[in-house]
Motif scaffolding. Structure first.
Motif, PDB file in Angstrom:
ATOM      1  N   THR A 166      21.833  -2.895   8.967  1.00 22.17           N
ATOM      2  CA  THR A 166      20.654  -2.073   9.218  1.00 22.17           C
ATOM      3  C   THR A 166      19.501  -2.738   8.470  1.00 22.17           C
ATOM      4  O   THR A 166      19.667  -3.825   7.896  1.00 22.17           O
ATOM      5  CB  THR A 166      20.849  -0.626   8.724  1.00 22.17           C
ATOM      6  OG1 THR A 166      20.905  -0.617   7.294  1.00 22.17           O
ATOM      7  CG2 THR A 166      22.115  -0.005   9.312  1.00 22.17           C
ATOM      8  N   ASP A 167      18.369  -2.099   8.421  1.00 21.41           N
ATOM      9  CA  ASP A 167      17.240  -2.689   7.700  1.00 21.41           C
ATOM     10  C   ASP A 167      17.569  -2.970   6.239  1.00 21.41           C
ATOM     11  O   ASP A 167      17.222  -4.018   5.715  1.00 21.41           O
ATOM     12  CB  ASP A 167      16.017  -1.764   7.759  1.00 21.41           C
ATOM     13  CG  ASP A 167      15.393  -1.726   9.139  1.00 21.41           C
ATOM     14  OD1 ASP A 167      15.660  -2.630   9.953  1.00 21.41           O
ATOM     15  OD2 ASP A 167      14.627  -0.774   9.407  1.00 21.41           O
ATOM     16  N   ARG A 168      18.287  -2.031   5.597  1.00 20.90           N
ATOM     17  CA  ARG A 168      18.529  -2.169   4.156  1.00 20.90           C
ATOM     18  C   ARG A 168      19.989  -2.269   3.755  1.00 20.90           C
ATOM     19  O   ARG A 168      20.289  -2.526   2.592  1.00 20.90           O
ATOM     20  CB  ARG A 168      17.910  -0.972   3.428  1.00 20.90           C
ATOM     21  CG  ARG A 168      16.424  -0.803   3.680  1.00 20.90           C
ATOM     22  CD  ARG A 168      15.871   0.428   3.018  1.00 20.90           C
ATOM     23  NE  ARG A 168      16.441   1.635   3.621  1.00 20.90           N
ATOM     24  CZ  ARG A 168      16.363   2.840   3.088  1.00 20.90           C
ATOM     25  NH1 ARG A 168      15.764   3.025   1.937  1.00 20.90           N
ATOM     26  NH2 ARG A 168      16.884   3.883   3.698  1.00 20.90           N
ATOM     27  N   LEU A 169      20.899  -2.051   4.699  1.00 21.26           N
ATOM     28  CA  LEU A 169      22.310  -1.908   4.354  1.00 21.26           C
ATOM     29  C   LEU A 169      23.207  -2.801   5.185  1.00 21.26           C
ATOM     30  O   LEU A 169      22.846  -3.234   6.281  1.00 21.26           O
ATOM     31  CB  LEU A 169      22.739  -0.456   4.581  1.00 21.26           C
ATOM     32  CG  LEU A 169      21.926   0.613   3.861  1.00 21.26           C
ATOM     33  CD1 LEU A 169      22.309   1.999   4.369  1.00 21.26           C
ATOM     34  CD2 LEU A 169      22.117   0.508   2.355  1.00 21.26           C
ATOM     35  N   ILE A 170      24.407  -3.014   4.668  1.00 21.85           N
ATOM     36  CA  ILE A 170      25.492  -3.650   5.422  1.00 21.85           C
ATOM     37  C   ILE A 170      26.672  -2.694   5.370  1.00 21.85           C
ATOM     38  O   ILE A 170      27.094  -2.274   4.284  1.00 21.85           O
ATOM     39  CB  ILE A 170      25.887  -5.019   4.834  1.00 21.85           C
ATOM     40  CG1 ILE A 170      24.708  -5.984   4.913  1.00 21.85           C
ATOM     41  CG2 ILE A 170      27.116  -5.580   5.564  1.00 21.85           C
ATOM     42  CD1 ILE A 170      24.922  -7.283   4.162  1.00 21.85           C
ATOM     43  N   LEU A 171      27.187  -2.334   6.531  1.00 23.14           N
ATOM     44  CA  LEU A 171      28.412  -1.540   6.636  1.00 23.14           C
ATOM     45  C   LEU A 171      29.511  -2.535   6.977  1.00 23.14           C
ATOM     46  O   LEU A 171      29.388  -3.290   7.943  1.00 23.14           O
ATOM     47  CB  LEU A 171      28.290  -0.481   7.736  1.00 23.14           C
ATOM     48  CG  LEU A 171      27.439   0.754   7.426  1.00 23.14           C
ATOM     49  CD1 LEU A 171      25.958   0.419   7.310  1.00 23.14           C
ATOM     50  CD2 LEU A 171      27.662   1.802   8.487  1.00 23.14           C
ATOM     51  N   ARG A 172      30.588  -2.529   6.194  1.00 24.21           N
ATOM     52  CA  ARG A 172      31.628  -3.551   6.351  1.00 24.21           C
ATOM     53  C   ARG A 172      32.979  -2.998   5.938  1.00 24.21           C
ATOM     54  O   ARG A 172      33.058  -1.961   5.264  1.00 24.21           O
ATOM     55  CB  ARG A 172      31.275  -4.772   5.514  1.00 24.21           C
ATOM     56  CG  ARG A 172      31.103  -4.434   4.045  1.00 24.21           C
ATOM     57  CD  ARG A 172      31.061  -5.650   3.160  1.00 24.21           C
ATOM     58  NE  ARG A 172      30.752  -5.314   1.783  1.00 24.21           N
ATOM     59  CZ  ARG A 172      31.572  -4.717   0.943  1.00 24.21           C
ATOM     60  NH1 ARG A 172      32.775  -4.364   1.308  1.00 24.21           N
ATOM     61  NH2 ARG A 172      31.213  -4.472  -0.312  1.00 24.21           N
ATOM     62  N   PRO A 173      34.057  -3.707   6.330  1.00 21.88           N
ATOM     63  CA  PRO A 173      35.380  -3.319   5.822  1.00 21.88           C
ATOM     64  C   PRO A 173      35.413  -3.444   4.295  1.00 21.88           C
ATOM     65  O   PRO A 173      34.637  -4.184   3.695  1.00 21.88           O
ATOM     66  CB  PRO A 173      36.323  -4.338   6.463  1.00 21.88           C
ATOM     67  CG  PRO A 173      35.602  -4.794   7.678  1.00 21.88           C
ATOM     68  CD  PRO A 173      34.147  -4.802   7.293  1.00 21.88           C
ATOM     69  N   TRP A 174      36.344  -2.736   3.730  1.00 17.76           N
ATOM     70  CA  TRP A 174      36.464  -2.688   2.281  1.00 17.76           C
ATOM     71  C   TRP A 174      36.996  -3.989   1.700  1.00 17.76           C
ATOM     72  O   TRP A 174      37.754  -4.705   2.334  1.00 17.76           O
ATOM     73  CB  TRP A 174      37.373  -1.531   1.879  1.00 17.76           C
ATOM     74  CG  TRP A 174      36.681  -0.219   2.039  1.00 17.76           C
ATOM     75  CD1 TRP A 174      36.151   0.284   3.190  1.00 17.76           C
ATOM     76  CD2 TRP A 174      36.430   0.727   1.030  1.00 17.76           C
ATOM     77  NE1 TRP A 174      35.578   1.506   2.940  1.00 17.76           N
ATOM     78  CE2 TRP A 174      35.741   1.802   1.626  1.00 17.76           C
ATOM     79  CE3 TRP A 174      36.721   0.782  -0.319  1.00 17.76           C
ATOM     80  CZ2 TRP A 174      35.339   2.923   0.913  1.00 17.76           C
ATOM     81  CZ3 TRP A 174      36.329   1.898  -1.033  1.00 17.76           C
ATOM     82  CH2 TRP A 174      35.640   2.951  -0.420  1.00 17.76           C
ATOM     83  N   GLN A 175      36.595  -4.228   0.460  1.00 22.19           N
ATOM     84  CA  GLN A 175      37.079  -5.364  -0.317  1.00 22.19           C
ATOM     85  C   GLN A 175      37.578  -4.833  -1.655  1.00 22.19           C
ATOM     86  O   GLN A 175      37.195  -3.733  -2.078  1.00 22.19           O
ATOM     87  CB  GLN A 175      35.949  -6.377  -0.530  1.00 22.19           C
ATOM     88  CG  GLN A 175      35.387  -6.917   0.767  1.00 22.19           C
ATOM     89  CD  GLN A 175      34.116  -7.730   0.555  1.00 22.19           C
ATOM     90  OE1 GLN A 175      33.615  -7.882  -0.575  1.00 22.19           O
ATOM     91  NE2 GLN A 175      33.576  -8.246   1.634  1.00 22.19           N
ATOM     92  N   ALA A 176      38.383  -5.618  -2.331  1.00 24.98           N
ATOM     93  CA  ALA A 176      38.946  -5.182  -3.612  1.00 24.98           C
ATOM     94  C   ALA A 176      37.843  -4.795  -4.605  1.00 24.98           C
ATOM     95  O   ALA A 176      38.001  -3.841  -5.371  1.00 24.98           O
ATOM     96  CB  ALA A 176      39.834  -6.273  -4.200  1.00 24.98           C
TER      97      ALA A 176
END
Length: 189
Positions: free
Chosen positions: A21-31
């Protein structure tokens, strides 16, 4: 501590969509998200709305279990709540996205934002992106948002998304309002 791998050994690699998005990244989880999620859930004002027992997570093991459940949803179903990252700093903002474990009152897009990131519109921005992705990915006409009646902040997010109350359910012994976003009225972000 996880020991080093032997040469040639391979482990499961979790991949999935990344949404910017303009300010965010939605992604799969990481440790690295586990500690930040645990810290978010240690806040009593956050925990009272999103932990199953409505109590703060007070130790690393319970924080790990919470994150493992969310990551397990991805492994079992191929989708789940995204880890939300601030683009400018790379910091964990919270978790937002689809959620539908057994016994849930509907196909949900939920949100939980860490205290230090609240009041900036991140919940709406991330939830809008997650709803766009959900409607583009799944053949469904409605998405629910399970919100306890005294959670005014989440109610405000739901309203900004165009959702309306359309029933109630009981979750973990507590009444929740089922706010609904309908495909027919959705305007993609």
């Amino acid at each position: 501590m996880i020991p080093p791998l032997k040469p040639g050994a391979r482990l499961l690699e979790v991949s999935g969509p990344r949404i910017a998005t303009d300010r965010l990244i939605l992604r799969p989880w990481q440790a690295r998200d586990v500690a930040a999620n645990t810290a978010m859930l240690s806040d009593p004002d956050t925990a009272r709305f999103i932990t199953p027992d409505r109590k703060p997570v007070t130790n690393e093991t319970n924080g790990w279990r919470n994150a493992a459940i969310i990551m397990g949803h991805w492994a079992l179903h191929g989708f789940g709540m995204f880890a939300v990252e601030d683009k400018s700093s790379g910091r964990y903002v919270g978790r937002v996205g689809p959620w539908c474990p057994p016994g849930w009152p509907g196909f949900e897009v939920g949100w939980g934002i860490a205290r230090e990131f609240r009041g900036r519109g991140y919940a709406v921005e991330a939830a809008r992106a997650a709803i766009d992705w959900t409607f583009a990915t799944f053949d469904l006409d409605r998405i629910v948002h399970c919100i306890v009646p005294h959670n005014a902040a989440s109610q405000a997010v739901a309203r900004r998304l165009g959702a309306a109350i359309d029933g109630e359910a009981e979750m973990s012994g507590e009444k929740v309002d089922l706010w609904v976003t309908r495909r027919a009225g959705w305007r993609p972000g």
